[in-house]
Design an enzyme around this catalytic site. Structure first.
Site, PDB file in Angstrom:
ATOM      1  N   HIS A 272       0.835  -1.207   0.000  1.00 50.59           N
ATOM      2  CA  HIS A 272       0.000   0.000   0.000  1.00 50.59           C
ATOM      3  C   HIS A 272       0.873   1.262   0.000  1.00 50.59           C
ATOM      4  CE1 HIS A 272      -3.310  -2.484   2.283  1.00 50.59           C
ATOM      5  NE2 HIS A 272      -3.146  -2.869   1.035  1.00 50.59           N
TER       6      HIS A 272
ATOM      7  N   HIS B 146      -6.193   1.705  -3.519  1.00 50.50           N
ATOM      8  CA  HIS B 146      -5.886   0.588  -2.623  1.00 50.50           C
ATOM      9  C   HIS B 146      -4.395   0.294  -2.542  1.00 50.50           C
ATOM     10  CE1 HIS B 146      -6.862  -3.909  -1.478  1.00 50.50           C
ATOM     11  NE2 HIS B 146      -5.773  -3.472  -0.882  1.00 50.50           N
TER      12      HIS B 146
END
Length: 272
Positions: free
Chosen positions: A142, A211
């Protein structure tokens, strides 16, 4: 040999620690898996338990039958892997039909592989086939800057590829095939696995909008380096945009010249 002494396990642990220090793994975010080579599994076989309980993968992947995978655990924190590997990672054996897995080492305090294990497995099958077996690592992280760009760039392969190629000279050399983009989808399910797999047939990097990033590589250094290069290029883009936007940059013909000098092929679809 003890499992945690094996070089492939030490390399796996090092990646999780380096990536956590980069800030790519808040809480239990992100996951990593490694398709273990036959000669590597032999070095630790005496430390593995016999397969017992089998869990459905939810997919049929005959190309992975009999393969062993080292994988992070669901709900486990990357920052804890280096402190206690046996509680946070596992070795899983795929059955002879390619439909189930059994844990043969690790997760000693309980648990299961990452919920995105099926996504990893389908993409291991795809990238192994595409690279004639050369790729062994699937990694999801991430990184903040590439996620930020997914809120401002068009969610297309072309937009992300051209943006990242244009921000750092080494990018077209490191990922000359470009970057794929999956629009926002619920993680961990079959739909995002299929969407990612379709893109992994041609790319080593797939951006999951809002995301994170999913990438593939031959070994831990290559895969970590790929993620690092993508995120650094995204960071440069974010900084340039925050300063009012670019006033100059690398022109398409200059990218073509770079590709020629480094003997890589840049798909012309990204220049149209």
């Amino acid at each position: 040999m003890n499992v945690t002494d094996a070089p492939f396990v030490r390399g796996f642990i090092r990646l999780t620690d380096d990536a956590f220090k980069k800030g790519w793994h808040e809480r239990n975010g992100g996951n990593l898996s490694y398709r273990i080579r036959p000669e590597e599994i032999e070095t630790v076989r005496s430390s593995l338990r016999d397969p017992a309980e089998w869990t459905d993968i939810g997919l049929r992947l005959p190309d992975l039958a009999g393969e062993y995978f080292l994988v992070t655990g669901s709900g486990k924190y990357m920052r804890n892997v280096i402190e206690c590997p046996a509680d946070n990672i596992a070795i899983a054996l795929i059955d002879e039909a390619g439909e189930k897995f059994s844990l043969v080492w690790g997760l000693e305090s309980g648990g299961r592989p990452t919920s995105e294990f099926p996504t990893h497995l389908i993409n291991h099958a795809i990238t192994a086939k595409r690279t004639n077996g050369a790729h062994h690592v699937i990694y999801h992280a991430h990184p903040a800057n590439i996620i930020a760009l997914s809120f401002v760039l068009p969610l297309t392969d072309r937009a992300f590829t051209r943006e990242l190629w244009g921000m750092a000279t080494e990018c077209p050399v490191v990922f000359p095939e470009g970057v794929g983009v999956v629009p926002w989808m619920v993680p961990g399910g079959s739909e995002i696995a299929k969407a990612t797999g379709k893109l992994m047939e041609q790319y080593n990097v797939v951006v999951w909008a809002h995301h994170g990033v999913f990438c593939s590589g031959a070994d831990f250094d290559e895969t970590f380096g790929l993620m690092d290069t993508v995120e650094k290029s995204a960071e440069i883009s974010v900084k340039v945009r925050s300063m009012g936007g670019a006033h100059q940059g690398i022109a398409p013909d200059e990218l073509r010249h770079l590709a020629s000098d480094f003997n890589v092929t840049l798909p012309e679809k990204f220049f149209r």
